[in-house]
Design an enzyme around this catalytic site. Structure first.
Site, PDB file in Angstrom:
ATOM      1  N   GLU A 496      29.582  40.008  41.803  1.00  0.00           N
ATOM      2  CA  GLU A 496      29.228  38.674  42.315  1.00  0.00           C
ATOM      3  C   GLU A 496      29.519  38.485  43.799  1.00  0.00           C
ATOM      4  OE1 GLU A 496      30.679  35.527  39.787  1.00  0.00           O
ATOM      5  OE2 GLU A 496      30.390  36.709  37.973  1.00  0.00           O
ATOM      6  N   HIS A 706      45.755  34.550  38.005  1.00  0.00           N
ATOM      7  CA  HIS A 706      46.159  33.580  39.019  1.00  0.00           C
ATOM      8  C   HIS A 706      47.385  34.051  39.799  1.00  0.00           C
ATOM      9  CE1 HIS A 706      43.917  31.236  35.965  1.00  0.00           C
ATOM     10  NE2 HIS A 706      43.376  30.716  37.044  1.00  0.00           N
TER      11      HIS A 706
END
Length: 771
Positions: A496, A706
């Protein structure tokens, strides 16, 4: 005389000045004095903008350095032990440490407080942490300082507080499980109320006449003990010598209407955008001494108000209430961009249909003036403009596309069903894909390096040709494929690199969307988002991802996974139309994505992932309204995913922490594989899937993306073994929690190497067991 007031104004600044100042402060490039100066300038500018727009009673206390709930936690002394400064006095660094888990001179490496969605909006708040022995004390004086600022400027003001019941409801008990499981946080109310009383007394001493107390939980399904607590709390708070307006928003009061109407306060604000049906009922139930504030202008969207329609309600209310009528937006304008006038490149026709925060204040003021002086020339001109805009928008051929509407009308039940049931499909898919047990993959994105961002920026600014940009992105794809092959992943992704955002990338390629330059809204802290705007019927004029995915597949013999964003997420993370129901917009998006899914299949792509990160976020606040939403949300997903052959495998990804109450609907989506975020819960979320006997394949995230921390192989093996206790091993996939866009390549590669090793270890153990 109707009073024009506002519940809250965007705090970030028209040019995101607050974001820039915060980030400069965190980097050490701006000192505290400089940061506070930016705050003062923004507050003064925002008060003046509202005043210039015609708002008579200005909100104070709607500004926050990071989040309004966090500001209240500091004000009430709700500071977890790990953040308490040694000298005892809370500072800005204390506040930022609580929000970010980082401070420049205190608190060490303490983990940040939890963050979650503010009701059903896309704003996030910092969850207050309560302990069983929680004590409250007035510890942060920012509100009183801002009152003095506004008074010095000569403004008529109305301080804004989050009410005691809503504040407690939004928090969580932390501590030993044996204590927190038996303790009801509502028991903290009696300790909290004296501090609220102290705040109100201090505001009264500053000469404040009215205070706004936000109690948005009155739009929720409340247990009876919480309803009882409202009466007790406000009976105590009525002693404070100033007038109180209780503000409700985001929905109707419904079974809480009688409670809200009879609270011992001086006024009530209701949201007539979300719940217009409550107006006649509340009008009949409200005591004769109370002010009624009507939220007639949508505070959560970007469309101009139909002033004639709103004025009809306002005039009726004025006849009944006289000077007890106040007018306002439906909720705080925190959820709206700041000023439409900044948009100098926006399509003029579409721009004429829009209103941002400044314009919404003007609409409120126009309604109030229309009550007081209906023949005023400015009022008449504003009403005429509103009529012209509503008529033009209703008739615009840019909004209504016969081809899209004809296709919607032609949808049949079979269009939302795969040809065969999952048990049949999965056998065909396994035969075609030939994947090992515990197949490994990632969720889609790889690190967005500075080089990628610079190339995309140069292309958008016209400094890089399409050919050169394509070549740069193809180089990134080749790199991502090579890394994945070297690591040994089974199902690859293209990474992406060409996508700036999982919604905007697709929205830019669909007809029916428009984009702003300055339409920023705060998501949390310094993070701002610029949602695309759906202005008309949605369609896909051409393939959006096929060339990129086809190119990626050409670089490898392994399976390449197509990556799309689902219709519900596209809708929830955009400013949606108001002239057609959300479910209609979701179906239009589903048809556009369905075309892309079918084109990917035709290009030889064997696995296609359709992310629905926002599926649960769309749930209405009232549980009785869930079924309608879940039905159309599931149908939209199935519509976009059901045009392929049984042999083509459909994946979806969801990244949130609660599945129990929507597990049936997740199963009804009928994705062949669902990947979910589970590592931080130590796989506890999988209990919902086991209890329900979820039938399809599952990829529980085995590490938290994260964090830059690289988990070791043994840790991931342990999580997978735990997952295998809930889900049959033959239906388990191995993947990270979420996309890797925000990570760096070194930790990404190291973590994926360990993840693949964990999967291989489980395969070996399984083979040995079979042997």
């Amino acid at each position: 005389m109707a009073v024009a007031h506002n519940l809250g104004f965007p705090r970030i600044g028209a040019d995101r000045e607050l974001k820039k100042a915060l980030e400069a402060y965190w980097k050490g490039e701006l000192d505290e004095q400089g940061l506070r100066q930016v705050g003062r300038q923004l507050r003064a500018r925002h008060w003046q903008a509202q005043l210039d727009a015609g708002i008579e009673l200005l909100p104070v206390g709607d500004f926050a350095w990071y989040d309004q709930v966090l500001s209240h936690s500091l004000m009430f002394g709700v500071i977890p032990q790990r953040f308490r400064p040694a000298e005892g006095q809370a500072t800005l660094d204390t506040l930022f440490a609580m929000a970010r888990g980082v401070a420049r001179s205190c608190c060490g490496g303490a983990q940040a407080q939890e963050m979650t969605k503010w009701f059903d909006t896309n704003y996030h708040y910092l969850v207050p942490e309560f302990s069983v022995d929680q004590q409250f004390q007035l510890s942060w004086t920012q509100l009183f300082e801002e009152v003095e600022e506004a008074k010095a400027l000569g403004h008529a003001i109305k301080p804004v507080l989050i009410g005691p019941l809503s504040y407690l409801w939004l928090g969580k008990l932390k501590g030993e499980a044996d204590q927190t499981q038996t303790f009801d946080k509502l028991e903290l109310l009696d300790r909290l109320l004296p501090v609220y009383g102290e705040v109100l007394d201090r505001l009264a001493a500053q000469g404040v006449e009215w205070v706004q107390i936000d109690e948005p939980i009155l739009a929720l399904d409340l247990p009876q003990d919480w309803k009882n607590a409202f009466e007790r709390a406000y009976n105590l708070l009525q002693r404070a010598p100033l007038k109180k307006l209780v503000a409700t928003y985001f929905g109707g009061l419904e079974d809480n209407l009688g409670l809200a109407a009879t609270l011992p306060v001086d006024g009530l604000h209701i949201d007539l955008v979300r719940a217009p049906e409550q107006y006649p009922v509340i009008l009949d139930r409200l005591p004769a001494y109370k002010v009624l504030s009507l939220g007639l202008v949508n505070g959560r969207n970007v469309w101009r108000c139909d002033l004639d329609k709103a004025l009809e309600v306002a005039r009726h209310a004025a006849e009944r209430l006289g000077e007890r009528l106040w007018l306002a937006p439906s909720c705080s304008l925190l959820h709206s961009p700041v000023d439409l006038e900044r948009e100098d490149r926006l399509d003029e026709e579409v721009k004429s249909w829009l209103a941002f925060a400044v314009q919404k204040c003007s609409e409120v003021a126009t309604l109030a003036r229309a009550i007081d002086d209906p023949q005023d020339a400015e009022v008449q001109a504003a009403l005429a403009r509103s009529r012209a805009v509503q008529a033009a928008r209703a008739q615009s051929p840019r909004i209504h596309k016969p081809a899209v509407q004809a296709r919607l009308a032609a949808i049949e039940a079979k269009d939302s069903r795969r040809t065969s049931v999952f048990a049949t499909r999965i056998e065909l898919q396994r035969a075609r894909l030939q994947l090992p047990a515990f197949p490994t993959t990632t969720i889609g994105s790889f690190p967005q390096t500075p080089a990628i961002r610079l190339a995309r920026q140069a292309y958008k600014q016209g400094r890089l040709s399409l050919g050169d940009y394509t070549e740069a992105m193809q180089a990134e794809i080749r790199h991502a494929v090579a890394v994945q092959e070297q690591i040994g992943l089974d199902v690859l992704v293209h990474g992406e690199a060409e996508r700036n955002d999982m919604v905007e990338y697709f929205a830019e390629q669909l007809e029916g969307y428009v984009f702003t330059r300055f339409g920023w809204v705060q998501s949390y802290g310094s993070r701002c988002v610029k949602p695309a705007i759906i202005y008309g019927d949605l369609s896909r004029p051409r393939p959006m991802t096929v060339d990129w995915i086809r190119y990626a597949q050409q670089q490898t013999d392994r399976i390449m996974k197509g990556m799309l964003t689902g219709p519900v997420t596209m809708l929830m993370w955009s400013f949606a139309r108001e002239d057609v129901p959300r479910e209609v917009q979701a179906r239009q998006l589903a048809l556009a994505i369905r075309d892309e899914v079918c084109d990917l299949e035709a290009a030889g792509i064997r696995i296609i992932q359709i992310d629905e990160a926002a599926f649960r976020e769309g749930l209405p606040l009232r549980r009785e309204q869930w079924r309608h939403y879940l039905d159309w949300a599931v149908e939209a997903f199935r519509l976009c995913a059901s045009g392929v052959r049984d042999e083509t495998q459909i994946h979806t990804h969801m990244c949130y922490s609660e599945f129990n109450d929507v597990i049936e609907s997740i199963a009804a989506m009928d994705a062949d594989v669902i990947t979910i975020e589970t590592s931080r819960s130590q796989m506890e979320l999988l209990e919902a899937f086991r209890a329900f006997d979820y039938p399809n394949d599952i990829g529980p995230g085995v590490y938290d993306i994260h964090s830059p921390r690289v988990p070791d192989t043994a840790e991931m093996v342990q999580l997978l073994e735990k997952a295998a206790e809930c889900i049959p091993a033959e239906r388990l996939w191995v993947n990270p929690d979420c996309g890797l866009k925000t990570r760096g390549w070194p930790e990404t590669e190291a973590a994926l190497v360990n993840m693949v090793a964990a999967a291989r270890q489980l395969r070996a153990a399984r083979s040995a067991k079979v042997a």
